[in-house]
Write an enzyme that holds these catalytic residues in place. Structure first.
Site, PDB file in Angstrom:
ATOM      1  N   GLY A   1      -3.385   9.910   6.618  1.00  0.00           N
ATOM      2  CA  GLY A   1      -3.756   9.356   7.618  1.00  0.00           C
ATOM      3  C   GLY A   1      -4.361   7.876   7.426  1.00  0.00           C
ATOM      4  O   GLY A   1      -5.177   7.364   8.144  1.00  0.00           O
TER       5      GLY A   1
ATOM      6  N   GLU B   1      -3.550  12.481  -0.373  1.00  0.00           N
ATOM      7  CA  GLU B   1      -2.050  12.537   0.110  1.00  0.00           C
ATOM      8  C   GLU B   1      -1.624  11.279   0.859  1.00  0.00           C
ATOM      9  O   GLU B   1      -0.904  11.475   2.128  1.00  0.00           O
ATOM     10  CB  GLU B   1      -1.638  13.878   0.699  1.00  0.00           C
ATOM     11  CG  GLU B   1      -1.969  15.026   0.192  1.00  0.00           C
ATOM     12  CD  GLU B   1      -1.987  16.389   0.925  1.00  0.00           C
ATOM     13  OE1 GLU B   1      -1.315  16.070   2.028  1.00  0.00           O
ATOM     14  OE2 GLU B   1      -2.138  17.235   0.478  1.00  0.00           O
ATOM     15  N   PRO B   2      -1.727   9.923   0.508  1.00  0.00           N
ATOM     16  CA  PRO B   2      -1.114   9.016   0.976  1.00  0.00           C
ATOM     17  C   PRO B   2       0.045   8.822   1.041  1.00  0.00           C
ATOM     18  O   PRO B   2       0.669   9.046  -0.025  1.00  0.00           O
ATOM     19  CB  PRO B   2      -2.013   7.642   0.254  1.00  0.00           C
ATOM     20  CG  PRO B   2      -1.782   8.276  -1.161  1.00  0.00           C
ATOM     21  CD  PRO B   2      -2.415   9.844  -0.869  1.00  0.00           C
TER      22      PRO B   2
ATOM     23  N   ASP C   1       7.918   9.319  14.811  1.00  0.00           N
ATOM     24  CA  ASP C   1       6.789   8.628  14.275  1.00  0.00           C
ATOM     25  C   ASP C   1       5.940   7.671  15.260  1.00  0.00           C
ATOM     26  O   ASP C   1       4.860   6.948  14.921  1.00  0.00           O
ATOM     27  CB  ASP C   1       6.686   7.511  12.943  1.00  0.00           C
ATOM     28  CG  ASP C   1       5.785   7.371  12.326  1.00  0.00           C
ATOM     29  OD1 ASP C   1       4.761   8.589  11.967  1.00  0.00           O
ATOM     30  OD2 ASP C   1       5.451   6.430  11.389  1.00  0.00           O
TER      31      ASP C   1
ATOM     32  N   ARG D   1       2.271   6.569   3.946  1.00  0.00           N
ATOM     33  CA  ARG D   1       2.445   5.442   4.735  1.00  0.00           C
ATOM     34  C   ARG D   1       1.495   4.397   4.187  1.00  0.00           C
ATOM     35  O   ARG D   1       1.692   3.164   4.143  1.00  0.00           O
ATOM     36  CB  ARG D   1       2.392   5.323   6.283  1.00  0.00           C
ATOM     37  CG  ARG D   1       0.811   5.540   6.823  1.00  0.00           C
ATOM     38  CD  ARG D   1       0.704   5.334   8.414  1.00  0.00           C
ATOM     39  NE  ARG D   1       1.277   6.796   8.896  1.00  0.00           N
ATOM     40  CZ  ARG D   1       2.471   6.753   9.547  1.00  0.00           C
ATOM     41  NH1 ARG D   1       2.884   5.282   9.826  1.00  0.00           N
ATOM     42  NH2 ARG D   1       2.925   7.835  10.013  1.00  0.00           N
TER      43      ARG D   1
ATOM     44  N   LYS E   1       7.702  13.009   1.345  1.00  0.00           N
ATOM     45  CA  LYS E   1       8.283  13.004   2.573  1.00  0.00           C
ATOM     46  C   LYS E   1       8.250  11.691   3.211  1.00  0.00           C
ATOM     47  O   LYS E   1       9.006  11.289   4.114  1.00  0.00           O
ATOM     48  CB  LYS E   1       7.746  13.952   3.334  1.00  0.00           C
ATOM     49  CG  LYS E   1       6.370  13.917   3.901  1.00  0.00           C
ATOM     50  CD  LYS E   1       5.856  14.942   4.777  1.00  0.00           C
ATOM     51  CE  LYS E   1       4.296  14.913   4.914  1.00  0.00           C
ATOM     52  NZ  LYS E   1       3.506  15.204   3.847  1.00  0.00           N
TER      53      LYS E   1
ATOM     54  N   ASP F   1      26.072   6.502  21.338  1.00  0.00           N
ATOM     55  CA  ASP F   1      24.950   7.442  22.051  1.00  0.00           C
ATOM     56  C   ASP F   1      24.063   6.482  22.816  1.00  0.00           C
ATOM     57  O   ASP F   1      23.376   5.516  22.375  1.00  0.00           O
ATOM     58  CB  ASP F   1      23.953   8.359  21.319  1.00  0.00           C
ATOM     59  CG  ASP F   1      23.027   9.410  21.904  1.00  0.00           C
ATOM     60  OD1 ASP F   1      23.098   9.132  23.269  1.00  0.00           O
ATOM     61  OD2 ASP F   1      22.744  10.211  21.396  1.00  0.00           O
TER      62      ASP F   1
ATOM     63  N   HIS G   1      -6.033  17.457   6.877  1.00  0.00           N
ATOM     64  CA  HIS G   1      -5.335  16.172   7.361  1.00  0.00           C
ATOM     65  C   HIS G   1      -5.814  15.989   8.731  1.00  0.00           C
ATOM     66  O   HIS G   1      -5.772  16.586   9.663  1.00  0.00           O
ATOM     67  CB  HIS G   1      -3.929  16.548   7.337  1.00  0.00           C
ATOM     68  CG  HIS G   1      -2.957  15.497   7.171  1.00  0.00           C
ATOM     69  ND1 HIS G   1      -3.077  14.426   7.929  1.00  0.00           N
ATOM     70  CD2 HIS G   1      -2.181  15.084   6.151  1.00  0.00           C
ATOM     71  CE1 HIS G   1      -2.169  13.404   7.695  1.00  0.00           C
ATOM     72  NE2 HIS G   1      -1.688  13.870   6.447  1.00  0.00           N
TER      73      HIS G   1
ATOM     74  N   TYR H   1       8.465   6.712   6.841  1.00  0.00           N
ATOM     75  CA  TYR H   1       9.175   7.701   7.762  1.00  0.00           C
ATOM     76  C   TYR H   1      10.302   6.931   8.511  1.00  0.00           C
ATOM     77  O   TYR H   1      10.695   6.969   9.772  1.00  0.00           O
ATOM     78  CB  TYR H   1       8.321   8.386   8.871  1.00  0.00           C
ATOM     79  CG  TYR H   1       7.174   8.990   8.192  1.00  0.00           C
ATOM     80  CD1 TYR H   1       7.465  10.200   7.471  1.00  0.00           C
ATOM     81  CD2 TYR H   1       6.069   8.300   8.035  1.00  0.00           C
ATOM     82  CE1 TYR H   1       6.404  10.806   6.841  1.00  0.00           C
ATOM     83  CE2 TYR H   1       4.921   9.017   7.350  1.00  0.00           C
ATOM     84  CZ  TYR H   1       5.110  10.532   6.773  1.00  0.00           C
ATOM     85  OH  TYR H   1       4.072  11.153   6.304  1.00  0.00           O
TER      86      TYR H   1
ATOM     87  N   SER I   1      -1.513  11.836  10.920  1.00  0.00           N
ATOM     88  CA  SER I   1      -0.893  10.751  10.450  1.00  0.00           C
ATOM     89  C   SER I   1      -1.084   9.568  11.304  1.00  0.00           C
ATOM     90  O   SER I   1      -0.775   9.673  12.453  1.00  0.00           O
ATOM     91  CB  SER I   1       0.607  10.900  10.243  1.00  0.00           C
ATOM     92  OG  SER I   1       1.336   9.888   9.651  1.00  0.00           O
TER      93      SER I   1
END
Length: 447
Positions: free
Chosen positions: A232, A269-270, A318, A272, A64, A347, A192, A375, A195
């Protein structure tokens, strides 16, 4: 006509450095569209750093974070695992030829049809944090190996996740007892710390808590063999804490609570950490106007061809802080003015920076943003008809030499659509990457 090299476009793969790619693209003046440069040398560096700092922890890349095919193909070829959160992410990874054993379905709250899809494809490792998930898995996935996600302290994180996922430790006994009654196989614990965590001690406390839950599972007769320490991990040098500091803390906690001989497989789960610094974004100034300010100092308003609805959605979702770097001639001397940066949509919310100081710039000039891999593209939209930026790739010759030493080298060249003979010529510096590609195309057409 645009031809392909596996998943890599012939227009983007090169052994030039990131700066050389940017300079060449801008100087040619053939396009004013925004673009990224992906530095695969940075990705390799991150993987080597991970192996050196956390040798006991197997990384499962969080899809993701950045789902660019080039990045995913490269990571798959390096033998990394994948953290998937949906049916599409699972299919994407499986379609790259990744073995099902290298996938964890790390979404505690899954759609019923997605669970059925995982079962049909042999994806049996998945997380849960509530009773209803156990009932769903019991009826839809008999072979599932479940990992209980617990809630831990993530107050030191930029993006806190505990408000949505993870169960309180107080509810763990009942969840484990229900799993036992339903004959759902629980094999481990996950957590977790949030992040972009700035709290080094968060991992220490979380691993200690995980050990406590592990022991509960063992007492009930579960074979607890997996610990997932989540994400994280910082992905840029600008982070308030370094990866080395965090990894040192993790290693000490693991040695205390999950020593080497405990027989527990440890994964993480790295996202970033791997993707953030590997992507550099280049945007073009499409319009400019100067407006007076309350303090009588005029403000230069620059309108860019990427914005909040595109790559800069990271500012909202983020909490990212972006830093513009004007791309100007080396001998350029310009006055610095109070400025603001705006995206291309209609916008008024599409504001990248309300207040910054930049040299006086002109329409058609470029601004570079580093550390834009986490992200950004993954959650960008094409709102108002503005397409996502293309991605160019820097793959230095030294990285080719390094990759050839890895056991996954045959998989890598297969995914890139090349043969060993072509790459030998490349590494011997007898051919440029473009020459190698053209030879590949010629042979493909000939056959």
């Amino acid at each position: 006509m645009k031809t392909q090299l596996g998943n890599l476009s012939s227009e983007v793969i090169t052994d030039k450095s990131v700066f050389e790619i940017i300079k060449d693209t801008v100087s040619q003046g053939l396009s004013e569209e925004p673009f990224y440069v992906l530095d695969l040398a940075d990705v390799v560096g991150k993987m080597k750093l991970w192996q050196a700092a956390l040798p006991r922890v197997r990384p499962f890349y969080a899809v993701k974070c950045n789902n660019q095919p080039i990045l995913l193909e490269f990571l798959a070829s390096l033998g990394i695992g994948f953290d998937c959160a949906s049916k599409v992410e699972i299919e994407t990874v499986l379609n790259m030829g990744v073995d099902k054993s290298r996938i964890i379905y790390a979404n505690p709250c899954k759609t019923r049809s997605f669970i059925k899809h995982a079962a049909d494809n042999g994806i049996d490792l998945m997380t849960f944090d509530n009773e209803m998930e156990l009932y769903k898995v019991k009826s839809l996935h008999k072979a599932a190996r479940m990992v209980l996600r617990i809630r831990v302290d993530d107050s030191g994180a930029v993006c806190q996740l505990s408000m949505k996922f993870g169960c309180d430790v107080a509810t763990v006994p009942n969840l484990l007892k229900l799993a036992k009654e339903l004959r759902v196989n629980v094999i481990g614990v996950s957590f977790h710390v949030g992040s972009g965590s700035h709290d080094i001690i968060a991992f220490t406390k979380a691993i200690k808590l995980a050990r406590y839950v592990f022991d509960m599972g063992l007492e009930l007769g579960f074979e607890m063999t997996l610990l997932d320490i989540g994400g994280g991990f910082p992905g840029t040098v600008a982070s308030s804490v370094t990866f080395e500091e965090i990894s040192s803390t993790i290693n000490k906690a693991l040695d205390e609570h999950f020593p080497h001989d405990c027989g527990v497989d440890i994964i993480a789960e790295p996202g970033r950490f791997i993707a953030a610094s590997a992507f550099t974004l280049c945007v073009n100034i499409i319009a400019k106007k100067t407006t007076p300010a309350e303090n009588s100092e005029s403000v230069n308003m620059y309108y860019l061809n990427d914005g909040i609805y595109g790559s800069f959605n990271c500012i909202i979702f983020d909490h990212a802080e972006v830093t513009p770097a004007p791309l100007l001639p080396e001998d350029s001397e310009r006055d610095v003015h109070c400025s603001s940066l705006w995206g291309p949509t209609c916008d008024s919310m599409d504001c990248i920076l309300k207040n910054c100081y930049l040299p006086n710039m002109n329409v058609g000039e470029w601004i570079v943003f580093q550390d834009m891999g986490a992200y950004t593209l993954a959650s960008a939209s094409a709102f108002n008809g503005f397409e996502k930026p293309c991605v160019k790739v820097s793959l230095p010759l030294t990285i080719w030499v390094y990759l050839q030493q890895l056991p996954t080298w045959p998989t890598l060249i297969k995914n890139l659509g090349l043969c060993q003979a072509q790459l030998d010529l490349f590494v011997d510096d007898q051919m440029t990457p473009q020459d190698v590609y053209l030879l590949h195309v010629a042979e493909t057409v000939h056959t």
